[in-house]
Design a protein around this motif. Structure first.
Motif, PDB file in Angstrom:
ATOM      1  N   LEU A  23      -7.786   3.278   4.094  1.00 33.66           N
ATOM      2  CA  LEU A  23      -7.347   4.246   3.086  1.00 33.66           C
ATOM      3  C   LEU A  23      -8.328   5.411   3.005  1.00 33.66           C
ATOM      4  O   LEU A  23      -9.511   5.261   3.346  1.00 33.66           O
ATOM      5  CB  LEU A  23      -7.206   3.569   1.709  1.00 33.66           C
ATOM      6  CG  LEU A  23      -5.976   2.635   1.587  1.00 33.66           C
ATOM      7  CD1 LEU A  23      -6.229   1.276   2.209  1.00 33.66           C
ATOM      8  CD2 LEU A  23      -5.570   2.463   0.129  1.00 33.66           C
ATOM      9  N   LEU A  74       0.816  -1.226   0.000  1.00 36.76           N
ATOM     10  CA  LEU A  74       0.000   0.000   0.000  1.00 36.76           C
ATOM     11  C   LEU A  74       0.846   1.271   0.000  1.00 36.76           C
ATOM     12  O   LEU A  74       0.304   2.379   0.033  1.00 36.76           O
ATOM     13  CB  LEU A  74      -0.973  -0.023   1.177  1.00 36.76           C
ATOM     14  CG  LEU A  74      -1.945  -1.203   1.118  1.00 36.76           C
ATOM     15  CD1 LEU A  74      -2.864  -1.205   2.331  1.00 36.76           C
ATOM     16  CD2 LEU A  74      -2.769  -1.173  -0.164  1.00 36.76           C
ATOM     17  N   TYR A 113      -7.896  -2.305  -3.022  1.00 36.14           N
ATOM     18  CA  TYR A 113      -7.638  -1.532  -1.802  1.00 36.14           C
ATOM     19  C   TYR A 113      -7.985  -0.062  -1.987  1.00 36.14           C
ATOM     20  O   TYR A 113      -8.564   0.570  -1.099  1.00 36.14           O
ATOM     21  CB  TYR A 113      -6.184  -1.673  -1.348  1.00 36.14           C
ATOM     22  CG  TYR A 113      -5.953  -2.890  -0.476  1.00 36.14           C
ATOM     23  CD1 TYR A 113      -6.459  -2.943   0.818  1.00 36.14           C
ATOM     24  CD2 TYR A 113      -5.253  -3.981  -0.947  1.00 36.14           C
ATOM     25  CE1 TYR A 113      -6.260  -4.052   1.621  1.00 36.14           C
ATOM     26  CE2 TYR A 113      -5.045  -5.103  -0.152  1.00 36.14           C
ATOM     27  CZ  TYR A 113      -5.561  -5.130   1.134  1.00 36.14           C
ATOM     28  OH  TYR A 113      -5.375  -6.231   1.933  1.00 36.14           O
ATOM     29  N   VAL A 150      -3.163   6.588   3.736  1.00 36.04           N
ATOM     30  CA  VAL A 150      -3.084   5.168   4.122  1.00 36.04           C
ATOM     31  C   VAL A 150      -2.687   5.087   5.589  1.00 36.04           C
ATOM     32  O   VAL A 150      -1.658   5.627   5.992  1.00 36.04           O
ATOM     33  CB  VAL A 150      -2.033   4.391   3.281  1.00 36.04           C
ATOM     34  CG1 VAL A 150      -1.968   2.929   3.717  1.00 36.04           C
ATOM     35  CG2 VAL A 150      -2.318   4.478   1.792  1.00 36.04           C
TER      36      VAL A 150
END
Ligand code: CP3
Length: 334
Positions: free
Chosen positions: A94, A74, A148, A84
């Motif tokens: 996030l 990430l 994500y 994040v």
């Protein structure tokens, strides 16, 4: 030639190199010690001395054949400008997506923002513990990063399809993701990563009819890019339905299998070097069970280029002594 490269490039079958996904992490008391004093996980990834130290921790304990740089998949959304955070006992959270922000990011700002990671790779690659071992750099696959960025946390068992309604946004985002994954790969290789692993942790969640768009096409593009840098690409398409088709289409140099697939089926269908497979939960049982399960994989892949690893990351509850016993079992296998 390092043992892992000997296996991947020369297709050697006699030595079974070994390393672990998530080998640097919460199951190690020495990691928890550092983590306690560094509450912000992203900032810890961006501390080059500590990140290098954590990367080397498992090499000080175990006779393993590679280090994997301490960072996170990430870090790329972070580099792009998405918020994040990692919440204790929950995982990543996030922030909202803002394409206008992401589109303003240029290669130079992105590289600057993540520069400590590249510095950490350089520092680590120069350490004597890395002698004749690989330093693995990594990225999340475009699909997993997309999941994500849109879902803003780990998806549980499935993803809501409404997340993918805005096709124009998704297409633009995917182009940006691919662009910056390549930059992140190039920067890692420049600073000492000798192999790139591509983690597609949520590959099992893609709709069958969207598999080319979200998995095959973008993964092939990333694999080809890694190869163009003269570095092997290992793919981990966790829980993908058809590993054979995945390998034929995306052409990685090696493939990491998850613990839900039958290794006997894999050996029948897959020609390229294979990595992993053992269920990380086996490390939570006892030595006898661990030995039996380890030997099962070693026997099945006896005459195939095989890198020992797990079918997913080391679990935080794992006793490091069990990891040591596993390494010993693999190294003593003839
Ligand atoms: O393998 C290694 O030791 C290198 C470092 C590494 C981390 N994350 C450190 C980390 C690697 C290669 C990753 C990859 C990663 N990150 C993946 C792909 C592999 C997989 O597990 O499926 C994914 C999906 C992530 C996203 C992520 N990062 C999640 C979901 C979490 C929270 C839950 C968890 O699995 O730990 C993280 C946090 C994270 N990344 C930790 C570590 C050591 C734990 C941080 C902590 O709370 O102390």
């Amino acid at each position: 030639m390092t043992p892992i490269k000997d296996c991947i490039i020369n297709k050697k079958i006699h030595c079974k190199p070994i390393w672990f996904m998530r080998q640097a992490g919460r199951y190690l008391p020495e990691f928890r010690e550092i983590r306690k004093k560094n509450q912000n996980f992203i900032q810890l990834c961006l501390n080059k001395e500590l990140s290098s130290e954590i990367t080397l921790q498992p090499l000080k304990r175990f006779k393993i054949d590679a280090a994997i740089i301490f960072s996170d998949i990430l870090i790329v959304p972070y580099g792009l400008g998405q918020k994040v955070e990692f919440k204790k006992d929950f995982g990543p959270i996030l922030g909202d997506i803002d394409l206008n922000i992401f589109k303003k990011i240029e290669e130079e700002n992105f590289t600057k923002k993540l520069n400590s990671i590249y510095e950490s790779l350089k520092l680590t690659s120069e350490n004597r513990l890395l002698n004749n071992k690989d330093l693995i750099g990594f990225v999340g696959a475009p699909w997993t990063i997309l999941v994500y960025m849109l879902n803003k946390q780990s998806p549980k068992k499935k993803i809501t399809s409404s997340l993918f309604n805005n096709e124009k946004l998704i297409d633009e985002l995917l182009i940006l993701i691919k662009k910056f994954l390549k930059i992140h790969i190039k920067n890692q290789v420049k600073r000492g990563a000798s192999i790139i692993q591509i983690f597609d942790s949520w590959a099992g969640l893609v709709e069958e009819k969207k598999i080319s768009k979200y998995i095959y096409d973008p993964t092939l593009e990333i694999v080809e890019y890694v190869k163009s840098l003269n570095v092997p690409a290992i793919c981990f398409p966790r829980e993908i339905k058809d590993y054979k088709e995945f390998c034929e289409v995306t052409k990685p140099d090696a493939v990491n299998i998850d613990y839900n697939v039958d290794p006997k089926e894999i050996i029948k269908n897959i020609k390229i070097p294979v990595q992993g497979g053992l269920d990380p939960k086996i490390l939570l049982t006892d030595k006898e069970t661990l030995k039996k399960e380890t030997l099962k994989y070693l026997e099945i892949f006896k005459n195939h280029p095989y890198i020992f690893n797990l079918g997913h990351g080391v679990l935080p509850e794992t006793n490091p002594e069990m990891v040591e016993y596993l390494v010993k079992t693999v190294k003593e296998y003839k």
